[in-house]
Design a protein around this motif. Sequence first.
Motif, PDB file in Angstrom:
ATOM      1  N   THR A  56      37.807  48.897  30.637  1.00  0.00           N
ATOM      2  CA  THR A  56      38.904  49.636  31.904  1.00  0.00           C
ATOM      3  C   THR A  56      39.845  48.971  31.898  1.00  0.00           C
ATOM      4  N   LYS A  57      39.668  47.699  31.981  1.00  0.00           N
ATOM      5  CA  LYS A  57      41.100  46.658  32.564  1.00  0.00           C
ATOM      6  C   LYS A  57      41.777  46.482  31.547  1.00  0.00           C
ATOM      7  N   GLN A  58      41.239  46.449  30.504  1.00  0.00           N
ATOM      8  CA  GLN A  58      41.585  46.068  28.721  1.00  0.00           C
ATOM      9  C   GLN A  58      41.913  47.120  28.673  1.00  0.00           C
ATOM     10  N   ARG A  59      41.899  48.508  28.924  1.00  0.00           N
ATOM     11  CA  ARG A  59      43.009  50.067  28.473  1.00  0.00           C
ATOM     12  C   ARG A  59      44.205  50.159  29.460  1.00  0.00           C
ATOM     13  N   LEU A  60      43.775  49.518  31.184  1.00  0.00           N
ATOM     14  CA  LEU A  60      44.507  50.398  31.705  1.00  0.00           C
ATOM     15  C   LEU A  60      46.325  49.325  31.409  1.00  0.00           C
TER      16      LEU A  60
ATOM     17  N   GLN B 179      50.980  49.463  29.671  1.00  0.00           N
ATOM     18  CA  GLN B 179      52.330  48.482  30.176  1.00  0.00           C
ATOM     19  C   GLN B 179      52.995  46.899  30.777  1.00  0.00           C
ATOM     20  N   ASP B 180      53.306  46.440  30.674  1.00  0.00           N
ATOM     21  CA  ASP B 180      53.524  45.105  31.362  1.00  0.00           C
ATOM     22  C   ASP B 180      52.978  45.119  32.329  1.00  0.00           C
ATOM     23  N   VAL B 181      51.440  44.797  32.640  1.00  0.00           N
ATOM     24  CA  VAL B 181      51.103  45.169  33.877  1.00  0.00           C
ATOM     25  C   VAL B 181      51.718  43.655  35.485  1.00  0.00           C
ATOM     26  N   THR B 182      51.958  42.234  34.216  1.00  0.00           N
ATOM     27  CA  THR B 182      52.856  42.077  35.699  1.00  0.00           C
ATOM     28  C   THR B 182      54.018  41.699  36.067  1.00  0.00           C
ATOM     29  N   THR B 183      54.788  42.405  35.081  1.00  0.00           N
ATOM     30  CA  THR B 183      55.863  42.231  35.298  1.00  0.00           C
ATOM     31  C   THR B 183      56.221  44.168  36.588  1.00  0.00           C
TER      32      THR B 183
ATOM     33  N   ARG C 243      46.974  44.353  41.346  1.00  0.00           N
ATOM     34  CA  ARG C 243      46.450  43.390  41.172  1.00  0.00           C
ATOM     35  C   ARG C 243      45.152  42.943  40.744  1.00  0.00           C
ATOM     36  N   ALA C 244      44.493  43.932  40.902  1.00  0.00           N
ATOM     37  CA  ALA C 244      42.963  43.171  39.990  1.00  0.00           C
ATOM     38  C   ALA C 244      43.521  43.612  38.596  1.00  0.00           C
ATOM     39  N   LEU C 245      44.287  43.735  37.581  1.00  0.00           N
ATOM     40  CA  LEU C 245      44.718  43.212  36.166  1.00  0.00           C
ATOM     41  C   LEU C 245      45.227  41.990  36.156  1.00  0.00           C
ATOM     42  N   GLN C 246      45.668  41.212  37.256  1.00  0.00           N
ATOM     43  CA  GLN C 246      46.751  40.168  36.875  1.00  0.00           C
ATOM     44  C   GLN C 246      45.402  39.544  35.790  1.00  0.00           C
ATOM     45  N   ASP C 247      46.295  38.119  34.918  1.00  0.00           N
ATOM     46  CA  ASP C 247      45.209  37.272  34.608  1.00  0.00           C
ATOM     47  C   ASP C 247      44.881  36.598  35.189  1.00  0.00           C
ATOM     48  N   ASP C 248      45.131  36.103  37.168  1.00  0.00           N
ATOM     49  CA  ASP C 248      44.023  35.141  36.897  1.00  0.00           C
ATOM     50  C   ASP C 248      43.009  35.448  38.030  1.00  0.00           C
ATOM     51  N   VAL C 249      42.523  37.051  37.719  1.00  0.00           N
ATOM     52  CA  VAL C 249      41.453  37.914  37.938  1.00  0.00           C
ATOM     53  C   VAL C 249      40.685  37.782  37.029  1.00  0.00           C
ATOM     54  N   PRO C 250      38.622  37.831  36.632  1.00  0.00           N
ATOM     55  CA  PRO C 250      38.074  37.010  35.539  1.00  0.00           C
ATOM     56  C   PRO C 250      38.399  38.777  35.433  1.00  0.00           C
ATOM     57  N   GLU C 251      37.473  39.097  33.935  1.00  0.00           N
ATOM     58  CA  GLU C 251      38.007  40.407  33.489  1.00  0.00           C
ATOM     59  C   GLU C 251      36.903  41.486  33.477  1.00  0.00           C
ATOM     60  N   ASP C 252      35.616  40.834  34.264  1.00  0.00           N
ATOM     61  CA  ASP C 252      35.006  41.826  34.813  1.00  0.00           C
ATOM     62  C   ASP C 252      35.103  42.360  36.396  1.00  0.00           C
ATOM     63  N   ASP C 253      35.876  41.269  36.908  1.00  0.00           N
ATOM     64  CA  ASP C 253      36.132  41.919  38.276  1.00  0.00           C
ATOM     65  C   ASP C 253      37.250  42.670  38.692  1.00  0.00           C
ATOM     66  N   LEU C 254      37.214  43.837  40.190  1.00  0.00           N
ATOM     67  CA  LEU C 254      38.366  43.957  40.244  1.00  0.00           C
ATOM     68  C   LEU C 254      38.407  43.629  41.682  1.00  0.00           C
ATOM     69  N   CYS C 255      38.720  42.341  41.728  1.00  0.00           N
ATOM     70  CA  CYS C 255      38.942  41.493  42.937  1.00  0.00           C
ATOM     71  C   CYS C 255      38.106  41.746  43.924  1.00  0.00           C
ATOM     72  N   GLY C 256      36.875  41.549  43.547  1.00  0.00           N
ATOM     73  CA  GLY C 256      35.607  41.861  44.459  1.00  0.00           C
ATOM     74  C   GLY C 256      35.426  43.376  45.011  1.00  0.00           C
ATOM     75  N   ALA C 257      35.929  44.608  43.972  1.00  0.00           N
ATOM     76  CA  ALA C 257      34.942  45.964  43.816  1.00  0.00           C
ATOM     77  C   ALA C 257      34.045  46.174  44.005  1.00  0.00           C
ATOM     78  N   THR C 258      33.069  46.750  45.185  1.00  0.00           N
ATOM     79  CA  THR C 258      31.615  46.748  44.282  1.00  0.00           C
ATOM     80  C   THR C 258      31.287  48.113  44.153  1.00  0.00           C
ATOM     81  N   PRO C 259      30.655  48.408  43.646  1.00  0.00           N
ATOM     82  CA  PRO C 259      29.862  50.117  43.677  1.00  0.00           C
ATOM     83  C   PRO C 259      28.987  50.325  45.350  1.00  0.00           C
ATOM     84  N   GLY C 260      29.677  50.724  45.835  1.00  0.00           N
ATOM     85  CA  GLY C 260      28.552  51.866  46.895  1.00  0.00           C
ATOM     86  C   GLY C 260      29.114  50.843  48.263  1.00  0.00           C
TER      87      GLY C 260
END
Length: 409
Positions: free
Chosen positions: A12-16, A20-24, A281-298
């Motif tokens: 999902t992160k790769q597609r999002l 666009q240029d998510v950094t800008t 924020r969750a799509l920036q390069d300093d966030v691990p690829e499999d992480d959404l700034c700590g968002a956890t299901p449930g």
Amino acid sequence: MDEEIRAYVRTTKQRLRSLQDVTTAFQDVRNHVCRDVDAISKRAASGQSTIPELSYDHIRDGKVSDTLRHDIRQSGAAIIRGVFPRQQAEDWNAELGAYIEDNDYVTKAKEKAGLDSYFSALDAGSPQIFGLYWSKPQVMARQAESMARTKQFLNRLWDVSGPMGQEFNPDQDYAYADRTRRRRPGDTTLGLSPHMDSGSYERWVDPAYQRIYGPVFEGSWQDYDPWKATFRTQTREFSSPSVCSMFRTFQGWTGLTSQGPGDGTLSLIPSARGIAYFLLRALQDDVPEDDLCGATPGRALSADPQWHADILGGLVSIPVVEPGDTVWWHPDLIHSVANAHTGTDFANVIYIGASPKCAKNEAYARRQAVHFMAGKSAPDFAAEDYEVDFKGRATIDDLTELGRRQMGL
């Protein structure tokens, strides 16, 4: 998160990111949000109001100004005073306390500790929230005509138009049975760190959420309208105790005691478009690829200083509210409950949100009605079922005609 969900997050992160240029884009959003936060902080420091306030009488009499409506839409929050007479709210507070004591709730709650884990990932754990849904004060407050009129006003702040007709009916509402908070003075351990409800990782991966936030994800975040209802009733949340299955135009509560800054009560970041910062924020390069700034299901979606320090400076306490006043906030608003209650009185509330008529809410209301009839916990919450044999709980005979409609009966 399990590996399957982590893989889905990566995809999902790769597609999002490809849209666009998510950094800008994030830098632009960050600059905007920082200006908002700075303005909120300055108003709060100077003693000015940061959350719009109005009287229920003005709603009842049709006297709410366009300027005030604009202010509510900008902030995403409102204090509506006098929805109930003070004496009524105080009587409900006493009645609810007696209901808890007469049915020995505290002893029974200790036996079922650990069933409700929704807030377990937040810093301070669960506050003094009681897993009760069907006390007469809660039911009476939900079905009151003044509450229905208040929610109608709030629902009408939304743009309900959509390609298939109205997304929801703003003039009819289903009851969403939620819990009650009774926080003791002097408590220093039972707060809730900043968070959002109604979805965590779903806000990025669920197709309906992606459509809701389309302008943010697709390069035109300034076009995002927090009050556009299209697709809002079509989201699907990860099933878990205390994850709301209804669409709420506003989360909210009704005060049963006086409370304000220092009383261990609610704080908000009053910026309706602040969600754009959160999403990018969750799509920036300093966030691990499999992480959404700590968002956890449930789990509640935490606003973490590690990732979201820019926006947390805008967190402000609600002003002093009195018994019978109500507090409301947009479902995308970050909010918290203070860790320390340094006041001298209980900070007690009944949670009542606005959940308008739509197919999603009707389906839940019908499931909820079955639980109501049996005295079981509401379907969204841990199956603690305290009230099955509680003396004095509300029954179908306590429902008005409006109350029956709100319960899908």
